[in-house]
Design a protein around this motif. Structure first.
Motif, mmCIF file in Angstrom:
data_model
loop_
_atom_site.group_PDB
_atom_site.id
_atom_site.type_symbol
_atom_site.label_atom_id
_atom_site.label_comp_id
_atom_site.label_asym_id
_atom_site.label_seq_id
_atom_site.Cartn_x
_atom_site.Cartn_y
_atom_site.Cartn_z
ATOM 1 N N LEU A 149 -15.862 -7.833 14.676
ATOM 2 C CA LEU A 149 -15.429 -9.030 15.422
ATOM 3 C C LEU A 149 -15.828 -8.932 16.894
ATOM 4 O O LEU A 149 -16.258 -9.910 17.504
ATOM 5 C CB LEU A 149 -13.911 -9.211 15.302
ATOM 6 N N LYS B 250 -12.240 3.819 4.008
ATOM 7 C CA LYS B 250 -11.415 2.796 4.662
ATOM 8 C C LYS B 250 -9.986 3.283 4.865
ATOM 9 O O LYS B 250 -9.172 2.585 5.443
ATOM 10 C CB LYS B 250 -11.377 1.513 3.829
ATOM 11 N N ALA C 230 -9.923 -3.669 -1.546
ATOM 12 C CA ALA C 230 -9.105 -4.619 -0.781
ATOM 13 C C ALA C 230 -9.437 -4.596 0.715
ATOM 14 O O ALA C 230 -9.405 -5.637 1.379
ATOM 15 C CB ALA C 230 -7.631 -4.311 -1.002
ATOM 16 N N SER C 231 -9.769 -3.418 1.257
ATOM 17 C CA SER C 231 -10.111 -3.350 2.691
ATOM 18 C C SER C 231 -11.353 -4.182 2.987
ATOM 19 O O SER C 231 -11.444 -4.837 4.032
ATOM 20 C CB SER C 231 -10.370 -1.901 3.118
ATOM 21 N N GLU C 232 -12.315 -4.127 2.066
ATOM 22 C CA GLU C 232 -13.520 -4.932 2.264
ATOM 23 C C GLU C 232 -13.223 -6.423 2.074
ATOM 24 O O GLU C 232 -13.842 -7.271 2.726
ATOM 25 C CB GLU C 232 -14.640 -4.452 1.338
ATOM 26 N N TRP D 262 -5.148 4.580 -2.083
ATOM 27 C CA TRP D 262 -3.847 4.514 -1.396
ATOM 28 C C TRP D 262 -2.879 5.507 -2.017
ATOM 29 O O TRP D 262 -2.095 6.152 -1.305
ATOM 30 C CB TRP D 262 -3.257 3.102 -1.473
ATOM 31 N N GLU E 263 -10.527 -7.800 3.040
ATOM 32 C CA GLU E 263 -9.968 -8.150 4.351
ATOM 33 C C GLU E 263 -11.094 -8.382 5.358
ATOM 34 O O GLU E 263 -11.063 -9.319 6.159
ATOM 35 C CB GLU E 263 -9.048 -7.013 4.805
ATOM 36 N N CYS E 264 -12.106 -7.546 5.278
ATOM 37 C CA CYS E 264 -13.249 -7.672 6.188
ATOM 38 C C CYS E 264 -13.981 -8.996 5.958
ATOM 39 O O CYS E 264 -14.384 -9.675 6.906
ATOM 40 C CB CYS E 264 -14.191 -6.480 5.990
ATOM 41 N N ALA F 190 -12.052 -11.899 7.402
ATOM 42 C CA ALA F 190 -12.068 -11.983 8.869
ATOM 43 C C ALA F 190 -13.464 -12.225 9.437
ATOM 44 O O ALA F 190 -13.604 -12.888 10.466
ATOM 45 C CB ALA F 190 -11.480 -10.706 9.467
ATOM 46 N N GLU G 13 -8.274 -0.352 -4.943
ATOM 47 C CA GLU G 13 -8.114 0.550 -3.794
ATOM 48 C C GLU G 13 -6.793 1.312 -3.912
ATOM 49 O O GLU G 13 -6.582 2.322 -3.238
ATOM 50 C CB GLU G 13 -8.197 -0.253 -2.489
ATOM 51 N N LYS H 135 0.833 -1.206 0.000
ATOM 52 C CA LYS H 135 0.000 0.000 0.000
ATOM 53 C C LYS H 135 0.862 1.248 0.000
ATOM 54 O O LYS H 135 0.470 2.282 -0.518
ATOM 55 C CB LYS H 135 -0.838 0.074 1.286
ATOM 56 N N ILE I 241 -13.265 -3.699 11.037
ATOM 57 C CA ILE I 241 -13.196 -5.159 11.186
ATOM 58 C C ILE I 241 -13.156 -5.527 12.675
ATOM 59 O O ILE I 241 -13.870 -6.424 13.123
ATOM 60 C CB ILE I 241 -11.953 -5.713 10.450
#
Ligand code: SF4
Lengths: 218, 474
Positions: free
Chosen positions: A178, A112, B147-149, A87, B151-152, B155, A83, A35, A174
């Motif tokens: 979780l 994000k 890409a962040s999603e 970045w 990753e989500c 997980a 993305e 990134k 995230i």
């Protein structure tokens, strides 16, 4: 994620519609694995001529050196989901993009990465674009949801409250799913296993389909 | 319960919870993983020491960066090899099933998902790729994510989303001979614009849909993103079920019967209300060709390059001027007078068996024009093997095309397949953006039959002028 609260900066004007993600971040740089450090490829074809010399693209002009804000036109960031486009903007130092409309996936990706996309259209947009061109400083206040132009006028913008909070706090989405929602997800999966068992592939079907042997390899 | 649309039904079935602010946690059944959007997602996962919630929900393949020639050899040292090796290592570490580039089920993610039966009606499916909308052809909610999603999803197997508005595109009439489904979607985008469907989940419906094959429906849904929509859908029907039955990952036995019974409940209820309705008479369409640098800059092949001077809106005028400068075109030039250098037949839009058949029908017994180079890149190894069994590879080769191995290839120019600056290409892919097929390259989007016709004449061509109006190449 880095927090976003308030920024004051000159704003680079990009008065062109349909700036797609291929223009923001050309595909050949997508082979890079990280990134970090992507800012040097940002708008590559617009910032450099084929012989490597720099063009007079806004982000190359001394007047907009260090700009944290980009004022773009309609449909900014349309096209691919890469993305890398965000970045690269963030790595270059852009924290906020103002445009009349955005490509949807790009818009999501901004949040994000601590980049604030703001929708401003019509006469207001003309005003912001003119202010950017003038080389004066704009102030974006996310807490107050306002944009202040260099010569004084200030107006509000709208943003989804959850996304606003996430940016203000630098929230790890995230992590919070979780922590807060894992039980709900587990309950959902248990119910789905009964109601629509065909949607789950945990029975080993996949592993049988892709044995790591030579059967399907020429 | 109130009448609901297909999108709303699949959405409701995947709702894990609704938050106080009205946004939702949506469960994600399936995730296709490729080499370009995943390395940073895996790195993020590892940095937080997080595990995959459900390895069996993911299938991985390298499609963008892989070469389409000399596939038996190891990848040469360099960035592409590093990217593919990284995907392999990540899949090994996280126990994700990975399809190697020499596997006979290799292919572009959006081609192999359906081939494997990984894509199913009523499912939610994501991929770090905007053309994930393709899978909506089966009645799935399928959309591209960053890409962040990704990753989500690794997980949590869920994404925080807001339900989109709905838009129905009703197709009426019957395609005329020589006009293909690619012309429907290009014609639609030309009409509503590249941001015409932003914020909406599109459902393609109307009497025109029932007659379309799964391949055609996938082409249609694939380019929804080019109209700004992340989601494009078609209600599942007998055509869908016939395509899926017996696929390796499709349900079997009693599960199949239960699944089909459920899938039959998914189509939009009579009386369901869409936020927006658009009608398109596909019987009125001619073959389409793009002339600019976004897919909305498209017109019928019998026309000419438009004149920016006639555009009243200054922003649009500036965009048109820039497009024409980039494309090296002058206003008023007839499309049919534009000479091409290259032809690309492939991609997740038009790299399926029907696409190759329709191009081969035009090419059969003919030759590529002198000075024009053409490549055919099947969307998957399955497509390639099927085509070879039908003898299509011999038809293309005899005409002077190169016959390649599966991958994205010149759709995105991340491997060696790319245009040189200034080269003009007749392409069956989905994006004519600046530099998309190589720095300075110029792309004209069209159907496979139209690309084949351009190959034969060396210029943009109405396929109906080549094969006559008997429908041989439709
Ligand atoms: S074929 Fe083109 S559009 Fe499709 S996934 Fe590959 S690069 Fe993307």
């Amino acid at each position: 994620m880095e927090k976003f609260t308030r920024i004051t900066s000159v704003a680079a004007p990009l008065p062109e519609a349909d700036i797609d993600t291929d223009i923001i971040f050309p595909a050949r740089f997508l082979l890079l694995l990280d990134k970090a450090g992507l800012g040097k490829h940002l708008f590559f074809e617009r910032r450099y001529r084929p012989d490597g010399t720099r063009t007079d693209f806004a982000l190359n002009q001394p007047a907009f050196e260090g700009a944290k804000i980009l004022v773009a036109d309609a449909n900014f960031g349309s096209g691919s989901s890469r993305e890398q486009a965000v970045w690269a903007l963030a790595d270059f130092g852009i924290k906020c993009v103002i445009a009349p409309s955005f490509g949807e996936i790009f818009y999501n990706n901004c949040f994000k990465n601590g980049v604030l996309p703001i929708v401003v259209s019509g006469a207001r947009h003309d005003e912001v674009m003119a202010a950017a061109r003038s080389g004066g400083e704009l102030t974006i206040d996310l807490e107050a949801e306002t944009i202040r132009l260099p010569n004084g006028p200030e107006f509000g913008f709208e943003i989804d409250p959850y996304r606003r909070r996430a940016l203000l706090l630098g929230l790890d989405e995230i992590g919070s799913i979780l922590a807060d929602d894992a039980d709900d997800i587990a309950r959902f999966e248990a119910r789905q296993r009964v109601e629509s068992p065909w949607l789950q592939l945990d029975d080993g079907r996949l592993d049988r389909l892709f044995p790591q042997d030579e059967e399907h390899t020429r | 319960m109130a009448a609901r649309t297909l999108y709303e039904k699949v959405w409701d079935e995947h709702l894990v919870k609704t938050y106080d602010d009205g946004s939702s946690l949506l469960y994600i059944d399936r995730h296709l993983v490729q080499e370009v959007s995943s390395p940073q997602a895996f790195a993020g996962l590892d940095a937080e020491d997080r595990k995959l919630r459900r390895p069996a929900a993911h299938v991985a393949v390298a499609d963008h960066a892989v070469p389409t020639r000399m596939r038996h050899l190891p990848l040469p040292e360099g960035l592409a090899r590093a990217q593919v090796s990284r995907l392999e290592a990540n899949c090994e570490k996280h126990r994700i099933n990975y399809i190697g580039m020499r596997d006979d089920r290799h292919g572009i993610v959006h081609v192999i998902g359906p081939e494997l039966g990984f894509t199913l009606p009523g499912a939610t499916l994501v991929c770090g790729d905007s053309h994930t909308s393709t899978h909506g052809a089966f009645g799935a909610i399928a959309f591209g994510i960053g890409a962040s999603e990704c990753e989500c999803v690794f997980a949590t197997q869920a994404l925080r989303q807001r339900r989109q508005k709905t838009m129905r595109v009703a197709l009426s009439g019957t395609l005329r001979p020589g006009v293909a489904v690619k012309d429907i979607i290009l014609g639609l985008i030309a009409r509503i614009g590249t941001n015409g469907a932003v914020g909406h989940a599109v459902e393609y419906a109307g009497p025109g849909i029932a007659t379309l094959s799964m391949e055609a429906r996938m082409t249609l849904c694939n380019m929804s993103i080019e109209a700004g929509a992340r989601v494009g859908m078609v209600a599942p029907d007998d055509v869908t079920f016939a395509y899926l039955k017996g696929r390796p990952l499709a349900p079997a036995g009693a599960d199949w019967d239960r699944a089909v019974a459920h899938w039959k409940t998914l189509p939009t209820d009579g009386g369901a209300v869409f936020d927006r309705e658009v009608e398109l008479d596909i019987g009125a369409l001619s073959p389409q060709v793009s002339w600019g640098t976004n897919p909305g800059e498209t017109a019928a092949i019998d026309g000419q390059v438009p004149d920016p001077a006639l555009e009243a809106d200054p922003v649009k005028r500036a965009k048109m001027e820039r497009s024409l400068r980039y494309m090296g075109l002058a206003p008023g030039v007839a499309f049919k007078d534009i000479a091409i250098d290259r032809v690309f037949i492939g991609s997740c839009t038009n790299g399926r068996i029907e696409d190759l058949r329709s191009a081969a029908a035009v090419v059969a017994g003919r030759q590529i024009a002198a000075g024009v180079e053409g490549i055919v890149v099947p969307g998957s190894a399955t497509v390639r093997l099927t085509a070879e069994a039908e003898g299509l590879d011999r038809i293309f080769r005899a005409a002077g095309f190169e016959w390649r191995e599966s991958g994205c290839s010149m759709c995105v120019a991340m491997n060696d397949d790319r245009l040189s600056p200034g080269q003009r290409c007749a392409s069956t892919s989905n994006r004519n953006f600046e530099g998309r097929q190589g720095q300075g390259g110029r792309t004209h989007l069209m159907s496979p039959a139209m690309a084949a016709a351009a190959a034969v004449t060396g210029r943009l061509t109405d396929v109906r002028d080549i094969v006559g109006n008997n429908g041989a190449a439709a």
